[in-house]
Motif scaffolding. Structure first.
Motif: not given
Ligand SMILES: Nc1ncnc2c1ncn2[C@@H]1O[C@H](COP(=O)(O)OP(=O)(O)OP(=O)(O)O)[C@@H](O)[C@H]1O
Ligand SMILES: [Mg+2]
Lengths: 274, 249
Positions: A4-11, A43-47, A71-75
């Motif tokens: 529920k927290t983002p992985t560190p953004l690298t770019s 892009l890191n997306i958590i729904v 892009m990482d998406i977690f539903l």
């Protein structure tokens, strides 16, 4: 457990979209490039549980450059993501997109990719269905001309029972363009009652356009329904003549038939435009 | 109006029309009857400009314009219309989009103002009522899921919308029940005027009861072998084609 927290953004250009439990959000991301520089986007997306996200990504630009999108998406449980991607990059651009999707129980992912830009694009997806009754749909439209190349590689893992996956691709290929679709469905031993469908249809507008379709089914469960199919064809001459005989100019008639060929893909994405 | 002189046509390597002559004046309705395979549809396709029909001799003129020089859409612009024997299904193209695009393409090519959506809708409604076309049919893709009779009525709807000066109807009456036949006849009769002509291809006297042609031709083996008045159809109904076909053998 999905994060529920983002992985560190690298770019340099990144976005974190987080929809909290029960909420709903519409997000519009536009990446329009006129600086001929390479770009790397993360892009890191958590729904979260019971939450809904409608996401629109648009890519465009001028000049020669490379865009890399990760892009990482977690539903989470019962989450819904409706995802539209418009890839309309400059004709000299190289566009790479790596997508990873994890889906929990009863979540739903549905996407439409409209692929028109780039001299070379690669859309590479790994989708992991790890919660029962989850469903994912990947629809794609390729509209390519000249020497454009577009490749889609989609791998779906049915790790648990009772999930559905759909892959529907329509490609309209003119001149020397090349489309390629590799759809892989991997059903784990536990993935009973999997329902998976895959279909690639291509319309070749020129004798020098090519479509490669390679379905791959890897199935370790015994009670599943998986099917795939592919067609390639040309515009129907009888339909074309019928339209023209009513006074519709040839190029307008052709466009009507091309639109008709891809029209089904817009179901659920009625606002999307070519 | 239309002048066909000595027309010879090949399909594949086979000669189908063998020196066909036909002339219709403005305001006239002619019927063509003839056995299966005699070349009736071939004639209609050649008139409409379908590919694969090779004109090896003769000429076709519509109001003095050489049709053979024109593309199918250009022929429609100068006022030609073909009601197909087998109307084509076009999945994914909605009926209303189709009608709108067709009529506005014609208007544009003729230098007339295109109709806006409202005016178009009104026009469609009006013609739809005349021909008993349901709203449901107009919501569907062109001819998809239409019954045989509905397809034929849809051809007449298009004709009513586009108001051609020369219409070829290829067996538009085949497969129609009696009510549909009356509706189709009404569609034709409503358009009938001193400056429009019709070429009606049919196998049955039945239709001719409702639209009373001025002239009837019998086509056999790619040629008109007999031309006459209404009595010809009655004679055919009674005796068949045998005596006419023997004439040319
Ligand atoms: N594409 C084709 N290739 C070869 N022969 C053809 C082709 N199209 C038509 N023909 C032949 O041409 C002849 C005339 O066909 P056409 O369809 O004009 O007949 P018709 O008079 O309309 O018959 P019907 O009453 O059955 O509709 C037939 O012998 C048919 O088989
Ligand atoms: Mg015929």
């Amino acid at each position: 457990m999905l994060p529920k927290t983002p992985t560190p953004l690298t770019s340099d250009e990144s976005a974190f979209i987080h929809v909290k439990a029960g909420e709903s959000l519409k997000e519009n991301l536009a990446f329009i490039r006129n600086d001929s520089k390479d770009h790397s986007i993360h892009l890191n997306i958590i729904v979260e549980e019971e939450a809904t996200l409608e996401l629109i990504e648009t890519y465009g630009g001028n000049g020669s450059y490379t865009t890399n999108v990760e892009m990482d998406i977690f539903l989470h449980r019962n989450a819904v993501l409706k995802h539209l991607k418009n890839q309309n990059e400059s004709q000299e651009c190289v566009h790479n997109n790596i997508v990873s999707i994890h889906q929990d129980k009863s979540s739903s992912y549905s996407s439409l990719l409209i692929n028109k830009g780039s001299k070379n694009s690669h859309y590479n997806v790994r989708s992991i269905l790890q919660g029962e009754f989850s469903t994912c749909t990947f629809k794609g439209i390729n509209i390519l001309k000249e020497k454009q190349k577009a490749k889609a590689t989609i791998a779906i893992e049915h790790q648990v029972p009772n999930c559905e996956s759909f892959q529907f691709y329509r490609s309209v290929l003119d001149d020397w363009s090349v489309g390629s679709f590799e759809g892989r469905v991997h059903v784990f031993k536990e993935g009973q009652k999997t329902f998976a469908r895959q279909m690639s249809n291509a319309l070749l507008l020129s004798p020098t356009a090519t479509m490669f379709t390679r379905p791959e089914l890897e199935i370790y469960a015994d009670d599943v329904e998986c099917n795939h199919g592919a067609t390639t064809g040309q515009l129907d001459q009888e339909q074309l003549f019928y339209l023209r005989s009513r006074g519709i100019p040839e190029n307008v008639a052709k466009n009507l038939l091309i639109e008709a060929f891809i029209s089904e893909m817009f179901e659920g994405f009625e606002d999307a435009k070519l | 109006m239309i002048k066909i002189k000595n027309l010879t046509v090949e399909v594949g390597d086979k000669q189908i029309l063998n020196g066909l002559n036909l002339e219709l004046k403005s305001g006239e309705v002619h019927a063509i009857m003839g056995p299966n395979g005699s070349g009736k549809s071939t004639l209609s396709y050649v008139l409409a400009g379908r590919e694969g029909y090779k004109v090896t001799g003769g000429s076709i003129e519509l109001d003095g314009i050489n049709l053979l020089d024109l593309s199918p859409e250009e022929r429609a612009v100068i006022g030609l219309f073909l009601a197909f024997q087998y109307p084509i299904e076009i999945p994914g193209v909605q009926m209303t989009t189709f009608l709108k695009t067709a009529l506005n393409s014609l208007r544009k090519a003729r230098g007339e103002k295109e109709l806006d959506s409202l005016a178009m809708l009104k026009l469609i409604k009006e013609k739809q009522k005349l021909l008993g076309i349901t709203d449901d049919m107009l919501k569907r893709p062109v001819n998809v899921g239409f019954s045989g009779g509905e397809k034929k009525r849809n051809e007449v709807l298009q004709m009513a919308m586009l108001e051609p000066i020369f219409s070829v109807l290829d067996e538009t009456d085949s497969g129609l029940d009696i009510d549909a036949l009356k509706i189709v006849a009404k569609g034709i009769n409503t358009l009938r005027s001193p400056d429009r002509s019709f070429l009606v291809i049919t196998h049955y006297q039945r239709l001719l009861d409702y639209i009373q042609p001025d002239v009837i031709h019998i086509l056999s083996k790619g040629r008109i072998v007999k031309t006459g008045g209404a009595e010809l159809a009655l004679e055919l109904e009674k005796n068949g084609y045998a005596e006419f076909i023997e004439n040319v053998a």
